[in-house]
Scaffold this motif. Sequence first.
Motif, mmCIF file in Angstrom:
data_model
loop_
_atom_site.group_PDB
_atom_site.id
_atom_site.type_symbol
_atom_site.label_atom_id
_atom_site.label_comp_id
_atom_site.label_asym_id
_atom_site.label_seq_id
_atom_site.Cartn_x
_atom_site.Cartn_y
_atom_site.Cartn_z
ATOM 1 N N LEU A 148 4.143 41.148 18.821
ATOM 2 C CA LEU A 148 2.671 40.806 18.924
ATOM 3 C C LEU A 148 2.781 39.948 20.334
ATOM 4 O O LEU A 148 1.607 39.950 21.193
ATOM 5 C CB LEU A 148 2.138 39.700 17.823
ATOM 6 N N PHE A 149 3.579 39.223 20.410
ATOM 7 C CA PHE A 149 3.707 38.534 21.758
ATOM 8 C C PHE A 149 3.515 39.361 22.698
ATOM 9 O O PHE A 149 3.128 39.043 23.963
ATOM 10 C CB PHE A 149 5.036 37.634 21.593
ATOM 11 N N VAL A 150 4.544 40.283 22.685
ATOM 12 C CA VAL A 150 4.722 41.203 23.729
ATOM 13 C C VAL A 150 3.455 41.768 24.187
ATOM 14 O O VAL A 150 2.815 42.092 25.176
ATOM 15 C CB VAL A 150 5.812 42.430 23.457
ATOM 16 N N SER A 178 3.127 27.931 32.709
ATOM 17 C CA SER A 178 2.291 27.653 31.306
ATOM 18 C C SER A 178 2.282 29.061 30.313
ATOM 19 O O SER A 178 1.592 30.120 31.006
ATOM 20 C CB SER A 178 0.777 27.407 31.721
ATOM 21 N N ILE A 179 2.813 28.950 29.315
ATOM 22 C CA ILE A 179 2.705 30.213 28.548
ATOM 23 C C ILE A 179 1.735 29.975 27.121
ATOM 24 O O ILE A 179 2.296 29.154 26.402
ATOM 25 C CB ILE A 179 4.060 30.672 27.925
ATOM 26 N N TYR A 236 11.274 36.680 30.221
ATOM 27 C CA TYR A 236 10.705 37.985 30.603
ATOM 28 C C TYR A 236 9.276 38.110 30.695
ATOM 29 O O TYR A 236 8.777 38.814 31.527
ATOM 30 C CB TYR A 236 11.085 39.044 29.542
ATOM 31 N N ALA A 237 8.616 37.656 29.785
ATOM 32 C CA ALA A 237 7.163 37.621 29.930
ATOM 33 C C ALA A 237 6.696 36.700 31.229
ATOM 34 O O ALA A 237 5.803 37.388 31.869
ATOM 35 C CB ALA A 237 6.656 36.643 28.644
ATOM 36 N N ALA A 238 7.396 35.649 31.664
ATOM 37 C CA ALA A 238 6.899 35.186 32.977
ATOM 38 C C ALA A 238 7.210 36.139 34.089
ATOM 39 O O ALA A 238 6.335 36.136 34.883
ATOM 40 C CB ALA A 238 7.925 33.791 33.093
ATOM 41 N N LYS A 243 5.693 35.140 37.318
ATOM 42 C CA LYS A 243 5.910 33.632 37.210
ATOM 43 C C LYS A 243 7.158 33.429 36.844
ATOM 44 O O LYS A 243 7.603 33.553 35.845
ATOM 45 C CB LYS A 243 5.051 33.023 36.149
ATOM 46 N N ASP A 244 8.047 32.857 37.843
ATOM 47 C CA ASP A 244 9.381 32.646 37.512
ATOM 48 C C ASP A 244 9.927 31.621 36.688
ATOM 49 O O ASP A 244 9.668 30.593 37.183
ATOM 50 C CB ASP A 244 10.287 32.961 38.770
#
Length: 252
Positions: free
Chosen positions: A239-241, A6-7, A72-74, A79-80
């Motif tokens: 902003l996401f980063v 979940s992102i 990358y965020a996951a 969280k792969d």
Amino acid sequence: MKEIVSIMDVDIDKITLREANEKVKDFLKKEKPSIIYTPNTEIIMAADKDPFLKDILNDGDLTIADGIGLVYAARIKNKDLPERVTGYDLSLNILEIANKFGYSIFLLGGKEGIGEIAKEKIKQKYPNVKIVGVQNGYFKGTHIGFKDHKEEKKVISDINKSKADILFVGLGAPKQEFWIHENKTKLNNKVIIGNGGTIDHLAGIVKRAPQIYQNLGIEWLYRLIKEPNRIKRQKVLPLFVLKVLFSKNIIR
Ligand code: UDP
């Protein structure tokens, strides 16, 4: 049970491209339409501000991570997501599947005449695919605020008359998500995929970023160089980063 990451409260399937192909094959055996959404980072950010868009994405049968930023965020949060699965790559695989098993496809979206060029190119490369209908994306419909307009009703009737197994909806995001969500119960296709500029790519009028950009995860930079006015949409990326780095529980 499907595994998800979940992102920002959008459920993304933990899936590889190869696994997504198998899902599509399963979907094609069902009667009711299965919906595939292909969000990238910009769309996840848009959904963060728009609960309706978030609900739409979460209502999909398969939601793939079409953005290296999401992968990358996951990863940063342990969280792969196994890999980036683009709507374009999955669409090419759908064409392969349709070519192998003789499924039919309707192309919805793109400017006047582009779908016809894509149809010709598809015929050359995938001779067993039946392109049973083409419709440009500039009719009056839900995607531009004309829900239930007679032009939209005609498009739906044309799609249903074509009896296409698969519907490509390339109206750009989030227009295509709103359009699919509103109309999915009226459609008789087995697979409906919102796939952005795929029809333009298939027609050869928009080139994908060279492999080196794709490998480095900077396809967004290539698109920005080619279309500088995308900066309006891409300015949400930093902003996401920041959100990923400094907010808790944003990725679960
Ligand atoms: N498009 C369309 N109808 C519209 C707006 C856009 O058919 O009302 C098409 C557009 O011609 C292009 C595709 O949607 O083929 C993708 O558009 P865009 O580049 O804006 O979106 P993205 O690929 O970033 O999702």
